[in-house]
Design a protein around this motif. Structure first.
Motif, PDB file in Angstrom:
ATOM      1  N   GLY A  22      44.463 -39.093  32.792  1.00  0.00           N
ATOM      2  CA  GLY A  22      44.446 -40.548  32.791  1.00  0.00           C
ATOM      3  C   GLY A  22      45.580 -41.089  31.931  1.00  0.00           C
ATOM      4  N   SER A  55      47.854 -44.840  30.665  1.00  0.00           N
ATOM      5  CA  SER A  55      47.837 -46.298  30.563  1.00  0.00           C
ATOM      6  C   SER A  55      48.851 -46.878  31.544  1.00  0.00           C
ATOM      7  CB  SER A  55      48.216 -46.717  29.145  1.00  0.00           C
ATOM      8  OG  SER A  55      49.587 -46.426  28.932  1.00  0.00           O
ATOM      9  N   SER A  94      42.223 -50.515  37.444  1.00  0.00           N
ATOM     10  CA  SER A  94      41.323 -50.366  36.301  1.00  0.00           C
ATOM     11  C   SER A  94      41.350 -48.920  35.826  1.00  0.00           C
ATOM     12  CB  SER A  94      39.911 -50.792  36.687  1.00  0.00           C
ATOM     13  OG  SER A  94      39.497 -50.101  37.838  1.00  0.00           O
ATOM     14  N   GLY A  95      42.071 -48.075  36.525  1.00  0.00           N
ATOM     15  CA  GLY A  95      42.240 -46.678  36.119  1.00  0.00           C
ATOM     16  C   GLY A  95      43.454 -46.082  36.805  1.00  0.00           C
ATOM     17  N   CYS A 101      37.160 -39.748  41.076  1.00  0.00           N
ATOM     18  CA  CYS A 101      37.617 -40.911  40.297  1.00  0.00           C
ATOM     19  C   CYS A 101      36.892 -42.153  40.785  1.00  0.00           C
ATOM     20  CB  CYS A 101      39.104 -41.146  40.525  1.00  0.00           C
ATOM     21  SG  CYS A 101      40.141 -39.813  40.036  1.00  0.00           S
ATOM     22  N   GLN A 104      33.373 -45.351  37.388  1.00  0.00           N
ATOM     23  CA  GLN A 104      34.652 -45.270  36.683  1.00  0.00           C
ATOM     24  C   GLN A 104      34.642 -44.166  35.645  1.00  0.00           C
ATOM     25  OE1 GLN A 104      37.429 -47.763  37.140  1.00  0.00           O
ATOM     26  NE2 GLN A 104      36.245 -47.602  39.014  1.00  0.00           N
ATOM     27  N   ARG A 143      38.591 -39.758  33.454  1.00  0.00           N
ATOM     28  CA  ARG A 143      39.353 -39.974  32.218  1.00  0.00           C
ATOM     29  C   ARG A 143      40.681 -40.631  32.572  1.00  0.00           C
ATOM     30  NH1 ARG A 143      36.054 -39.212  27.832  1.00  0.00           N
ATOM     31  NH2 ARG A 143      34.765 -37.415  28.239  1.00  0.00           N
ATOM     32  N   ALA A 144      40.622 -41.729  33.222  1.00  0.00           N
ATOM     33  CA  ALA A 144      41.830 -42.423  33.629  1.00  0.00           C
ATOM     34  C   ALA A 144      41.888 -43.778  32.950  1.00  0.00           C
ATOM     35  CB  ALA A 144      41.845 -42.613  35.134  1.00  0.00           C
ATOM     36  N   ARG A 145      41.051 -43.890  31.947  1.00  0.00           N
ATOM     37  CA  ARG A 145      41.031 -45.169  31.255  1.00  0.00           C
ATOM     38  C   ARG A 145      42.329 -45.340  30.492  1.00  0.00           C
ATOM     39  NH1 ARG A 145      35.645 -43.569  30.730  1.00  0.00           N
ATOM     40  NH2 ARG A 145      36.120 -42.426  28.839  1.00  0.00           N
ATOM     41  N   THR A 150      42.904 -46.572  40.724  1.00  0.00           N
ATOM     42  CA  THR A 150      41.590 -47.170  40.963  1.00  0.00           C
ATOM     43  C   THR A 150      41.745 -48.682  40.868  1.00  0.00           C
ATOM     44  OG1 THR A 150      40.511 -45.227  40.039  1.00  0.00           O
ATOM     45  CG2 THR A 150      39.180 -47.222  40.194  1.00  0.00           C
TER      46      THR A 150
END
Lengths: 264, 210
Positions: free
Chosen positions: A68, A70, A98-99, A149, A154, A157-159, A225
């Motif tokens: 994930g 930013s 959002s991800g 994903c 959600q 770990r793509a936050r 996402t």
């Protein structure tokens, strides 16, 4: 390597993942269809299709890395070597994510070696069917990651790590969808930064001077996402004219059978 | 007639019966080049037509090609004695930087099936190697395959390498691959563009006929 999944089947690791080969095997009908076989195949061809799938099951060792990132981190990767087409649809989608998760997935070396060997022994039909089955499986492996994903939880770990994502969680259907260098205006040279960030050498992937991954039958890119409506792309960009893929209109609403029914 | 039997079995992809029938034909004193033309190539041509008309599919063509190769392996020693009937020699390969070779392999298989002699240089082939092989082999065509936009420009370098050896115009250049277009072929000075393996064979045959 581990399976990287929690009890609910969501991704929870950035370590290399092992993907169960049975989860990504295409069915025989899809393989034959991808070779242009419409209607029932004659027995000899149908048997070869099954043989190709058995070979694939015994030889593929699907593995993936996913991380994930930013928005800022992704923008840096996406910028690549500065060769992207402009405008392009991806730059209009990811700001609403959002991800964002970078990923690379491969079936490993053995499948490719077997395809070469089959052509050497004049087993062209079986070699070609195995090649097609492997292409479909590589795509299904990427879809397998995508499915994990999935909204609504959600869980990937793509936050974002820092870098605020605009758009946030829209009050509409959220859909993870993958995009790869070499498609939709994202220049293939984008592989360079993607590799630098993701280090898929951990699963045996290499990049050559043309930014081509080896072994073949590998897929890399980003899973975005975002609200489903954002993924709907009209193939009206200049570069769309020379694209033979043209799955942009259908893929945003579909996923291969058996992969992530839970997904939006 | 044995030629019809060979052609029919070849269309069925019968890799056991085709070489057996070819041996039988030779044992009956039939000329090897006639066995090749009227049996094997006639069978492959029929498969090609059916493929174009979507009566058969790629795996059927490839099964036929395997049967054809099995037949040719029986004929080869005889043909070598008498000299191969030349429909033209083709040097083929996937250009430097590109590792995708399935499309190129299919073109090579189908060209062989149509009676061309094919020198396959493999994948990731530098421009100079194409030119060198074309000169050494006395090729009528050079076939170039690329599956990436980043490797397409190597095709132009091959055209240039052929020119610098004085082979421009003498050796025809055929290009193909997913991102390649007719316009691109024209732009780089290639003689032929093939959308797929079947059209590659048709175009090569048309050019060979003059």
């Amino acid at each position: 390597m581990n399976d990287g999944l929690d009890q609910e089947g969501a991704l929870r690791t950035t370590a290399p993942l092992k993907i169960p080969v049975r989860d990504i095997l295409p069915d025989a009908a899809s393989v034959l269809r991808a070779q242009g076989v419409s209607g029932p195949a004659r027995k000899k061809v149908a048997d070869l299709g099954r043989q190709a799938l058995a070979l694939l099951e015994s030889l593929a060792s699907p593995a993936a890395v996913v991380e994930g990132v930013s928005l800022d981190e992704f923008m840096e990767v996406f910028r690549g070597e500065g060769l992207n087409e402009s405008p392009n649809p991806i730059e209009k989608i990811f700001p609403f994510a959002s991800g964002l998760a970078l990923f690379a997935v491969t079936l490993g070396d053995k499948v490719r070696g077997k395809i070469d060997a089959l052509f050497t022994t004049d087993d062209f039909a079986l070699g070609c069917l195995l090649d097609t089955a492997a292409s479909l499986a590589a795509d299904r492996a990427a879809a397998w990651l995508e499915a994990r994903c999935s909204a609504p939880s959600q869980r990937l770990r793509a936050r974002p790590k820092g870098g605020a994502l605009s758009g946030g969680r829209a009050p509409q259907e959220i859909r993870p969808l993958r995009y790869s260098p070499g498609y939709c205006g994202w220049h293939l040279s984008g592989q360079k930064k993607l590799f630098a960030r993701l280090k898929p050498e951990r699963i045996g992937l290499r990049l050559n001077e043309s930014w081509l991954m080896s072994p073949l039958k590998s897929v890399s890119g980003v899973i975005v996402t975002a609200p489903a409506s954002r993924h709907a792309v009209e193939p009206s960009y200049g570069f769309c004219a020379s694209c033979r893929n043209r799955t942009c209109k259908t893929r945003s609403g579909t996923r291969p059978e058996g992969l992530g029914k839970e997904a939006a | 007639m044995i030629y019809d039997d060979i052609a029919r079995r070849l269309q069925e992809g019968d890799e056991d019966q085709v070489p057996r029938l070819v041996s039988q034909a030779l044992a009956h004193g039939l000329a090897p080049e006639e066995v090749l033309e009227k049996g094997l190539i006639a069978g492959m041509n029929a498969v090609g037509v059916k493929f174009r008309e979507r009566e058969v599919f790629l795996p059927d063509v490839l099964l036929a090609a395997k049967a054809m190769h099995a037949g040719i392996s029986v004929l080869k020693p005889k043909l070598a004695q008498e000299g191969l009937p030349a429909r033209g020699k083709v040097v083929i390969g996937t250009v430097q930087g590109d590792l995708h070779d399935i499309g190129k392999n299919l073109v090579a298989i189908m060209l062989k099936g149509a009676g061309f002699e094919v020198v396959d240089l493999g994948k990731d082939v530098p421009p100079e190697r194409f030119a060198e092989a074309a000169e050494k082999e006395g090729a009528a065509f050079v076939g170039l395959s690329a599956l990436l936009t980043t490797t397409m420009p190597v095709m132009a370098k091959v055209v240039e390498a052929l020119r610098s050896r004085g082979l421009g115009g003498k050796v025809k250049v055929m290009v193909g691959g997913a991102p390649v277009t007719q316009d691109y072929a024209r732009e780089i000075g290639a003689d032929l563009y093939a959308f797929d393996a079947a059209s590659a064979v048709e175009r090569a045959q048309a050019l060979a006929r003059g």
